[in-house]
Structure formats: structure tokens, C-alpha cells
Design an enzyme around this catalytic site. Structure first.
Site, PDB file in Angstrom:
ATOM      1  N   ASP A  25      -0.109 -25.531 -18.826  1.00  0.00           N
ATOM      2  CA  ASP A  25       0.454 -24.925 -20.039  1.00  0.00           C
ATOM      3  C   ASP A  25       1.628 -24.007 -19.698  1.00  0.00           C
ATOM      4  O   ASP A  25       1.663 -23.412 -18.626  1.00  0.00           O
ATOM      5  CB  ASP A  25      -0.660 -24.133 -20.757  1.00  0.00           C
ATOM      6  CG  ASP A  25      -0.324 -23.880 -22.216  1.00  0.00           C
ATOM      7  OD1 ASP A  25       0.653 -24.461 -22.734  1.00  0.00           O
ATOM      8  OD2 ASP A  25      -1.043 -23.072 -22.847  1.00  0.00           O
ATOM      9  N   ASN A  27       5.120 -24.885 -20.378  1.00  0.00           N
ATOM     10  CA  ASN A  27       6.426 -25.534 -20.164  1.00  0.00           C
ATOM     11  C   ASN A  27       7.471 -25.035 -21.158  1.00  0.00           C
ATOM     12  O   ASN A  27       8.623 -24.791 -20.792  1.00  0.00           O
ATOM     13  CB  ASN A  27       6.315 -27.051 -20.346  1.00  0.00           C
ATOM     14  CG  ASN A  27       5.443 -27.704 -19.295  1.00  0.00           C
ATOM     15  OD1 ASN A  27       5.065 -27.065 -18.319  1.00  0.00           O
ATOM     16  ND2 ASN A  27       5.123 -28.967 -19.505  1.00  0.00           N
ATOM     17  N   ASN A  73      -1.595 -32.547 -29.918  1.00  0.00           N
ATOM     18  CA  ASN A  73      -0.158 -32.401 -29.638  1.00  0.00           C
ATOM     19  C   ASN A  73       0.741 -33.270 -30.518  1.00  0.00           C
ATOM     20  O   ASN A  73       1.961 -33.069 -30.560  1.00  0.00           O
ATOM     21  CB  ASN A  73       0.152 -32.653 -28.157  1.00  0.00           C
ATOM     22  CG  ASN A  73      -0.275 -31.517 -27.241  1.00  0.00           C
ATOM     23  OD1 ASN A  73      -0.658 -31.731 -26.091  1.00  0.00           O
ATOM     24  ND2 ASN A  73      -0.226 -30.271 -27.726  1.00  0.00           N
TER      25      ASN A  73
HETATM   26  C1  IPE Z   1      -3.073 -27.784 -24.169  1.00  0.00           C
HETATM   27  O1  IPE Z   1      -1.961 -26.992 -24.345  1.00  0.00           O
HETATM   28  C2  IPE Z   1      -2.663 -29.222 -24.048  1.00  0.00           C
HETATM   29  C3  IPE Z   1      -1.955 -29.565 -22.823  1.00  0.00           C
HETATM   30  C4  IPE Z   1      -1.702 -28.781 -21.824  1.00  0.00           C
HETATM   31  C5  IPE Z   1      -1.516 -30.940 -22.764  1.00  0.00           C
HETATM   32  P1  IPE Z   1      -1.452 -26.553 -25.778  1.00  0.00           P
HETATM   33  O2  IPE Z   1      -0.258 -25.708 -25.550  1.00  0.00           O
HETATM   34  O3  IPE Z   1      -1.275 -27.749 -26.646  1.00  0.00           O
HETATM   35  O4  IPE Z   1      -2.678 -25.716 -26.324  1.00  0.00           O
HETATM   36  P2  IPE Z   1      -2.741 -24.551 -27.402  1.00  0.00           P
HETATM   37  O5  IPE Z   1      -2.086 -25.075 -28.648  1.00  0.00           O
HETATM   38  O6  IPE Z   1      -1.991 -23.395 -26.837  1.00  0.00           O
HETATM   39  O7  IPE Z   1      -4.188 -24.259 -27.573  1.00  0.00           O
HETATM   40  C1  IPE Z   2       2.256 -27.622 -21.865  1.00  0.00           C
HETATM   41  O1  IPE Z   2       3.318 -26.782 -22.183  1.00  0.00           O
HETATM   42  C2  IPE Z   2       2.622 -29.069 -21.969  1.00  0.00           C
HETATM   43  C3  IPE Z   2       2.042 -29.751 -23.129  1.00  0.00           C
HETATM   44  C4  IPE Z   2       1.234 -29.242 -23.995  1.00  0.00           C
HETATM   45  C5  IPE Z   2       2.399 -31.141 -23.285  1.00  0.00           C
HETATM   46  P1  IPE Z   2       3.614 -26.347 -23.656  1.00  0.00           P
HETATM   47  O2  IPE Z   2       4.602 -27.295 -24.250  1.00  0.00           O
HETATM   48  O3  IPE Z   2       2.367 -26.165 -24.435  1.00  0.00           O
HETATM   49  O4  IPE Z   2       4.332 -24.950 -23.407  1.00  0.00           O
HETATM   50  P2  IPE Z   2       4.171 -23.627 -24.273  1.00  0.00           P
HETATM   51  O5  IPE Z   2       2.723 -23.346 -24.378  1.00  0.00           O
HETATM   52  O6  IPE Z   2       4.790 -23.918 -25.593  1.00  0.00           O
HETATM   53  O7  IPE Z   2       4.921 -22.598 -23.500  1.00  0.00           O
HETATM   54 MG    MG Z   3       1.142 -24.588 -24.745  1.00  0.00          MG
END
Ligand code: IPE
Ligand code: IPE
Ligand code: MG
Length: 245
Positions: A25, A27, A73
């Protein structure tokens, strides 16, 4: 004294976690901090993933499950979803080259029917291509949701009961596990989540029931092999009791 102290800063190779789960998490926040589009964060995240899998394999970890795309997602803007799907397609396609000589077994876990035909075909190809490898098993959780996995297992079990293949009395937690995407794999021992969030977000609800959880504020693209080492050492310094004394 000196030796026991030193030992705590090194990985004990005889007590490695068998299965590591990773919620990658942060990115988006990584990219935002740099004034870049979220896609740049995802791309940097994919690079970090390659290094971590390589390192886990080198250490001798048997299984790693990485959360790449959750069933939730899809709520993200179409542009971001499309970008993530194209990254995943690339990752699977290049697996042959990027993981060449590394002996990684790649599997995708999650519901496939919502994925594009192109990705579904590629998953079959990549799984087939790597299935006889002898190194780490890497499960890519792609359109994965813990609740979906469990309800899907329940449906399949019901079907077999209806068809007379199994009896209700045969259902127990061991057999139930066989209907999950991770059939025949051990439960998760160590669960890592980056970016400071401390929640499961629907990841491996069944398999983490006795996992040790390890959280870091580092954002996923900044997560380095040294951080993996830290997590494993912490894991080894905990006392797991599984309900016993
Ligand atoms: C969890 O991260 C899913 C992945 C890392 C693929 P999210 O960023 O989607 O989760 P929440 O929304 O913060 O719970
Ligand atoms: C995790 O990073 C990757 C996926 C969920 C695919 P995020 O895209 O959730 O990054 P943040 O949480 O918005 O920083
Ligand atoms: Mg995230």
C-alpha cells in the site's frame, strides 16, 4: 551476552516464516509526494515488488502472496484501473524474462471472470510456464477479496453436497481450506502492510487467522529488501502460541 544480542539482529535461517502475505500500500501517496501521477507510483511499486520477490526467494521463503488488486479496487477511476490492469498484464507477460533463472512459480488468486480475456489468457500462460519451477510460490492476488474467496468456497462445497459427492458431516476447517484459492498452501505466518494503514482491507481473511502482523510507515515503492529482513527478524522475536500456553 554479545552473541545473543547479535543474533537478534540477524535472520535465523532455520525459523523462516513459510508464507508471507504483503499488502503493498501507498503507491498513490508516494507519487503525490513527488508531484507525479498515481500511475508513476504503481509503476515504481511494480519495481519494488520484483526486488522483494527475488529477495524472499533467495532467503528460502516458500510462499509469498502479494495484494495487487482487490475486489474493491474497481471503485477507482477507470483510468487508474486500466493502468493497473496493463501493469499486471506486463508483469505476467515479462515474468519469463524478469524472473528468468529465479525459479519462481507464479499463480494468480482471485476471481477471474471479471478480468479481461487478455489477462485471463496470460494468467493461464504464465502459470503453465512457471508451474514446474522449484523456487518460491508467488500468489498474485488479482481481483481478490477474502469474502469472495470464502463465499465462493461455500458455494462449491454446497454444490458437491447437492451432487452427493460429499456429506455435510465431512465439512471441517481443514477440508474447507481446500476450496480456497490457496488450496494445499500453508496459512500466512507473517503479514506485512506498508504505508501506515493498519487494516486487512479484505486480504486473506481465512489464512491470516494466526499470522503475525507487521506494519511500517514506509510507502510500498520505498520498501526495500532490508525492510523485509527487519520484518522477518521481528517475526522471529515474537512468541507464537496458537491459543496454547
Ligand atoms: C489494499 O489497499 C489493496 C491492495 C493493496 C491491492 P487499498 O489502498 O485498496 O485499501 P484501503 O482502501 O486503504 O483499505
Ligand atoms: C496500493 O497503493 C496499490 C493498489 C491498491 C493497487 P494505493 O494505490 O492504494 O496507494 P495509496 O494508498 O492511495 O497511497
Ligand atoms: Mg491504498
Amino acid at each position: 551476552m554479545f552473541f545473543s544480542k547479535k543474533k537478534q539482529n540477524e535472520i535465523d535461517m532455520s525459523r523462516l516464516p513459510e508464507h508471507i502475505g504483503v499488502i503493498m500500500d501507498g503507491n498513490g501517496r508516494w507519487a503525490k509526494k513527488r508531484g507525479l501521477p498515481r500511475s508513476a507510483g504503481h509503476s515504481a511499486g511494480a519495481d519494488a515488488l520484483k526486488k522483494i520477490v527475488t529477495e524472499a526467494n533467495k532467503l528460502g521463503i516458500k510462499y509469498i502472496t502479494v495484494y495487487a488488486f482487490s475486489t474493491e479496487n474497481w471503485k477507482r477511476p477507470k483510468e487508474e484501473v486500466d493502468y493497473l490492469m496493463s501493469l499486471l498484464l506486463d508483469y505476467l507477460r515479462n515474468a519469463e524474462k524478469t524472473l528468468a533463472g529465479e525459479d519462481v512459480v507464479i499463480r494468480a488468486i482471485g476471481s477471474r471472470k471479471e478480468l479481461s480475456q487478455e489477462i485471463r489468457d496470460q494468467i493461464v500462460k504464465t502459470e503453465e510456464f512457471t508451474k514446474n519451477n522449484k523456487g518460491i510460490v508467488m500468489n498474485i492476488a488479482l481481483n481478490y477479496g477474502g469474502r469472495e474467496e470464502i463465499t465462493n468456497a461455500a458455494k462449491n462445497i454446497c454444490k458437491e453436497v447437492q451432487e452427493g459427492k460429499i456429506k455435510i458431516e465431512d465439512i471441517n476447517d481443514k477440508m474447507f481450506s481446500q476450496y480456497l484459492y490457496t488450496e494445499n498452501q500453508p496459512d500466512v505466518d507473517l503479514l506485512i502492510r506498508t504505508s501506515g494503514e493498519q487494516r486487512l482491507s479484505n486480504f486473506m481473511l481465512w489464512q491470516v487467522s494466526y499470522a503475525e502482523m507487521w506494519f511500517t510507515h514506509k510507502l510500498w515503492p520505498d520498501f526495500k529488501p532490508a525492510d523485509l529482513h527487519r520484518a522477518i527478524i521481528d517475526f522471529q522475536n515474537r512468541g507464537r502460541r496458537f491459543g496454547g500456553v
